[in-house]
Write a protein that holds these residues in place. Structure first.
Motif, short mmCIF file in Angstrom:
data_model
loop_
_atom_site.label_atom_id
_atom_site.label_comp_id
_atom_site.label_asym_id
_atom_site.label_seq_id
_atom_site.Cartn_x
_atom_site.Cartn_y
_atom_site.Cartn_z
N TYR A 18 0.83 -1.20 0.00
CA TYR A 18 0.00 0.00 0.00
C TYR A 18 0.87 1.24 0.00
O TYR A 18 1.88 1.30 0.69
N LYS A 19 0.46 2.24 -0.76
CA LYS A 19 1.15 3.52 -0.78
C LYS A 19 0.56 4.44 0.29
O LYS A 19 -0.60 4.30 0.67
N LYS A 20 1.38 5.37 0.76
CA LYS A 20 0.95 6.33 1.78
C LYS A 20 -0.35 7.00 1.36
O LYS A 20 -0.49 7.47 0.24
N GLY A 21 -1.32 6.98 2.28
CA GLY A 21 -2.61 7.62 2.02
C GLY A 21 -3.69 6.69 1.52
O GLY A 21 -4.88 7.05 1.53
N GLU A 22 -3.33 5.47 1.09
CA GLU A 22 -4.35 4.54 0.60
C GLU A 22 -5.26 4.08 1.73
O GLU A 22 -4.83 3.90 2.87
N ILE A 23 -6.52 3.86 1.38
CA ILE A 23 -7.54 3.46 2.35
C ILE A 23 -7.59 1.94 2.46
O ILE A 23 -7.63 1.23 1.44
N LEU A 24 -7.62 1.43 3.70
CA LEU A 24 -7.82 -0.01 3.91
C LEU A 24 -9.30 -0.32 3.98
O LEU A 24 -9.77 -1.28 3.38
N PHE A 25 -10.02 0.45 4.77
CA PHE A 25 -11.48 0.30 4.82
C PHE A 25 -12.10 1.61 5.30
O PHE A 25 -11.42 2.44 5.91
N ARG A 26 -13.37 1.78 4.98
CA ARG A 26 -14.08 3.00 5.34
C ARG A 26 -15.20 2.71 6.35
O ARG A 26 -15.80 1.63 6.33
N GLU A 27 -15.44 3.69 7.18
CA GLU A 27 -16.52 3.59 8.16
C GLU A 27 -17.85 3.30 7.46
O GLU A 27 -18.18 3.90 6.44
N GLY A 28 -18.59 2.34 7.99
CA GLY A 28 -19.90 2.01 7.44
C GLY A 28 -19.91 0.92 6.40
O GLY A 28 -20.98 0.48 5.98
N THR A 29 -18.73 0.45 5.98
CA THR A 29 -18.69 -0.61 4.98
C THR A 29 -18.68 -1.98 5.66
O THR A 29 -18.35 -2.12 6.83
N VAL A 30 -19.05 -3.00 4.89
CA VAL A 30 -19.14 -4.36 5.42
C VAL A 30 -17.75 -4.99 5.44
O VAL A 30 -17.05 -5.00 4.42
N PRO A 31 -17.30 -5.53 6.57
CA PRO A 31 -15.95 -6.10 6.65
C PRO A 31 -15.84 -7.42 5.88
O PRO A 31 -16.73 -8.26 5.95
N GLN A 32 -14.74 -7.55 5.16
CA GLN A 32 -14.47 -8.78 4.41
C GLN A 32 -13.32 -9.57 5.01
O GLN A 32 -13.07 -10.70 4.63
N GLY A 33 -12.61 -8.96 5.95
CA GLY A 33 -11.49 -9.64 6.56
C GLY A 33 -10.82 -8.77 7.60
O GLY A 33 -11.27 -7.65 7.88
N ILE A 34 -9.75 -9.28 8.19
CA ILE A 34 -8.97 -8.50 9.14
C ILE A 34 -7.59 -8.25 8.54
O ILE A 34 -7.15 -8.98 7.65
N PHE A 35 -6.92 -7.20 9.02
CA PHE A 35 -5.68 -6.77 8.42
C PHE A 35 -4.51 -6.91 9.38
O PHE A 35 -4.59 -6.48 10.53
N PHE A 36 -3.45 -7.54 8.89
CA PHE A 36 -2.24 -7.75 9.66
C PHE A 36 -1.15 -6.86 9.06
O PHE A 36 -0.76 -7.03 7.90
N ILE A 37 -0.67 -5.89 9.85
CA ILE A 37 0.33 -4.94 9.36
C ILE A 37 1.72 -5.58 9.47
O ILE A 37 2.27 -5.71 10.56
N LYS A 38 2.26 -5.99 8.35
CA LYS A 38 3.58 -6.61 8.35
C LYS A 38 4.70 -5.57 8.37
O LYS A 38 5.76 -5.78 8.95
N ARG A 39 4.44 -4.43 7.73
CA ARG A 39 5.40 -3.33 7.71
C ARG A 39 4.64 -2.03 7.50
O ARG A 39 3.79 -1.95 6.64
N GLY A 40 4.96 -1.03 8.32
CA GLY A 40 4.32 0.26 8.13
C GLY A 40 3.44 0.69 9.29
O GLY A 40 3.47 0.08 10.36
N LYS A 41 2.63 1.71 9.03
CA LYS A 41 1.76 2.27 10.06
C LYS A 41 0.41 2.64 9.45
O LYS A 41 0.35 3.07 8.29
N VAL A 42 -0.63 2.48 10.25
CA VAL A 42 -1.99 2.73 9.79
C VAL A 42 -2.71 3.62 10.80
O VAL A 42 -2.63 3.37 12.00
N LYS A 43 -3.40 4.63 10.31
CA LYS A 43 -4.20 5.47 11.20
C LYS A 43 -5.64 4.98 11.20
O LYS A 43 -6.20 4.63 10.16
N LYS A 44 -6.22 4.93 12.40
CA LYS A 44 -7.64 4.62 12.55
C LYS A 44 -8.34 5.92 12.93
O LYS A 44 -7.88 6.62 13.84
N TYR A 45 -9.43 6.22 12.24
CA TYR A 45 -10.04 7.54 12.44
C TYR A 45 -11.53 7.52 12.11
O TYR A 45 -12.04 6.57 11.49
N GLN A 46 -12.21 8.56 12.55
CA GLN A 46 -13.59 8.81 12.18
C GLN A 46 -13.67 10.20 11.57
O GLN A 46 -12.82 11.05 11.84
N VAL A 47 -14.68 10.43 10.77
CA VAL A 47 -14.86 11.71 10.10
C VAL A 47 -16.14 12.36 10.60
O VAL A 47 -17.19 11.71 10.65
#
Length: 237
Positions: free
Chosen positions: A40-69
């Motif tokens: 994933y490139k910086k700024g790419e979205i993993l998932f958005r609030e309100g969408t149906v989950p298809q899986g869970i994410f394991f961060i092998k390298r990097g950092k992810v922000k969790k947020y609400q709008v």
């Protein structure tokens, strides 16, 4: 400088790394049988609030922000997940849509474990349910602490706390004897603190003048974490 004993850093980390650590081999293989790894490139979205989950994410390298709008489109970042952490499993456990969004803060390698594999492994495992329960309990404590900080602390104190926490997040990437570099945009930093970009810039300048940190573009190098801890107010409350 270690901050052990000086600042309660455990109150700011979810500890989801422990979920997969030393999981019995058969259970780990079942969980990861269909895991798909992606860059994933910086700024790419993993998932958005309100969408149906298809899986869970394991961060092998990097950092992810969790947020609400909010209604005005402003982000409130409430957690930064690091390498080794799992995210996105809350919605699957509750059979609901994602309650928040997640996007990568830097170029990252992230693996997705399909929802079905996660639920099947959870049903068969003798270890995974207990680990998830402990982790979820701790995460509730972390989020409660974060809400309390936003409500009770000044912007200066909140920024000091955010920088201390981010310093720990970026610590493992620093070569031995080299500076710990916090590489984050002013906008994202402001969204963690819960203030405007101009306030963050003003206080960073103040901290720089006081010899607490240096800046180079978006990069921040903490020079005196002891002074930063003192500014956070933890020693006085």
């Amino acid at each position: 400088m270690s901050i052990t004993g000086l600042f309660p850093i455990d109150k700011w980390n979810f500890k989801s790394q422990s979920i997969l650590n030393n999981l019995p081999a058969a259970e780990y293989e079942q969980l990861c049988a269909h895991m798909m790894e992606q860059e994933y490139k910086k700024g790419e979205i993993l998932f958005r609030e309100g969408t149906v989950p298809q899986g869970i994410f394991f961060i092998k390298r990097g950092k992810v922000k969790k947020y609400q709008v909010d209604r005005d489109g402003k982000e409130q970042i409430f957690y930064v997940a690091n390498s080794g952490e799992l995210i996105g499993y809350h919605a699957i456990l509750t059979n609901e849509r994602y309650p928040d969004s997640a996007a990568v803060l830097e170029d990252s390698t992230i693996a997705c474990i399909p929802k079905e594999d996660f639920l099947e492994a959870l049903e068969r495992s003798t270890v995974l349910p207990q680990r998830l329960l402990r982790t979820l309990s701790h995460e509730f404590t972390v989020l409660t602490n974060s809400i309390s900080i936003l409500a009770q602390r000044s912007v200066r104190e909140r920024l000091a706390i955010a920088l201390i926490v981010l310093r720990e997040k970026f610590k493992d990437e620093a070569p031995p004897g080299k500076d710990i570099v916090i590489n984050i945009s002013r906008k994202d930093l402001a969204n963690i603190v819960g203030t405007g970009d101009e306030n963050v810039t003003r206080f960073l300048t103040e901290f720089k003048t006081a010899g607490i940190l240096d800046t180079h573009g978006r990069k921040i190098m903490i020079r005196d974490v002891g002074k930063l801890i003192a500014l956070s107010g933890y020693n006085s409350r």
